[in-house]
Design a protein around this motif. Structure first.
Motif, short mmCIF file in Angstrom:
data_model
loop_
_atom_site.label_atom_id
_atom_site.label_comp_id
_atom_site.label_asym_id
_atom_site.label_seq_id
_atom_site.Cartn_x
_atom_site.Cartn_y
_atom_site.Cartn_z
N PRO A 225 -27.49 21.16 -21.02
CA PRO A 225 -28.55 20.96 -20.05
C PRO A 225 -29.79 21.78 -20.39
N VAL A 226 -30.94 21.14 -20.35
CA VAL A 226 -32.21 21.82 -20.58
C VAL A 226 -32.74 22.23 -19.22
N MET A 227 -32.70 23.52 -18.93
CA MET A 227 -32.95 24.04 -17.59
C MET A 227 -34.33 24.69 -17.50
N THR B 296 -32.85 16.11 -28.62
CA THR B 296 -33.36 16.39 -27.28
C THR B 296 -34.72 15.72 -27.13
N SER C 131 -31.97 16.73 -19.53
CA SER C 131 -32.11 17.28 -18.17
C SER C 131 -31.80 16.25 -17.10
N LEU D 118 -30.08 17.31 -14.02
CA LEU D 118 -30.77 18.36 -13.26
C LEU D 118 -32.07 17.84 -12.65
#
Length: 212
Positions: free
Chosen positions: A18-20, A160, A183, A186
């Protein structure tokens, strides 16, 4: 090289990273725990917010068994700051030779971002074989990565940028792809609402989607 954790260890730890973007450091641990409850324990906290370094520190402290790293690292100073905050790995959108040479002597692995064969060759020349392919969809997606694998079979990738539940398995079907970053699990509105249960469900769905 003094890395105790290898780039392969990071890439193989989860099929999805996950890219937070953490705007409020107080959200970092609940968000990470929500993702972990859904089966994701590798986190890329991007340095796109003022709270990012504090978020990394909090997650590293409260979830020591997880792999928390820093993303969107652009220079040597940010690499050092991320390491000091507790990041166990670093991911960049691109690279400079200075940054890659510095990270080679650093304590945590760096996975540089590339978008072209020439950039991949430059990274390889500096000793980097595990790369971020970014932005993935704009640069040809899974087909581009499959083509790159021909002349550069020794490289491994985390694509990504435009990766989603709909196409993640297409990427993972490419032999050189070890994991994907995204993402979609999220959504900003759920984070803002602190809907941690909803994020856990989305994380579990993401893991199920990439595993098939």
């Amino acid at each position: 090289m003094s890395w105790t954790l290898s780039p392969a260890d990071v890439f193989s730890a989860s099929p999805v990273v996950p890219v937070m973007v953490v705007e409020d450091a107080a959200d970092a641990v609940p968000l990470a725990k929500a993702l972990a409850a859904g089966g994701i324990t590798v986190f890329e906290v991007t340095l796109r917010s003022a709270a990012a370094l504090d978020a990394i520190s909090a997650i590293a402290r409260e979830l020591p068994e997880a792999l928390v790293g820093a993303g969107t690292v652009l220079n040597v100073a940010q690499y050092d700051a991320a390491v000091a905050a507790g990041a166990k790995f670093v991911i960049t959108p691109g690279f400079t030779p200075a940054l890659l040479k510095h990270a080679k002597a650093g304590p945590v692995p760096l996975m540089p971002g590339i978008a072209t064969p020439s950039e991949a060759m430059q990274a390889l020349e500096l000793g980097y074989t595990h790369l971020k392919f970014f932005p993935a969809e704009i640069n040809g997606g899974a087909k581009a990565l499959k083509a790159l694998a021909g002349p550069l079979p020794q490289l491994r990738f985390c694509p990504t940028g435009g990766v989603s539940a709909a196409n993640a398995r297409d990427y993972l079907a490419v032999k050189s792809v070890m994991t994907v970053g995204g993402s979609w699990m999220l959504p900003a509105e759920r984070v803002a609402a602190k809907d941690w249960d909803g994020i856990t469900r989305l994380a579990a769905d993401a893991v199920a989607a990439v595993k098939g």
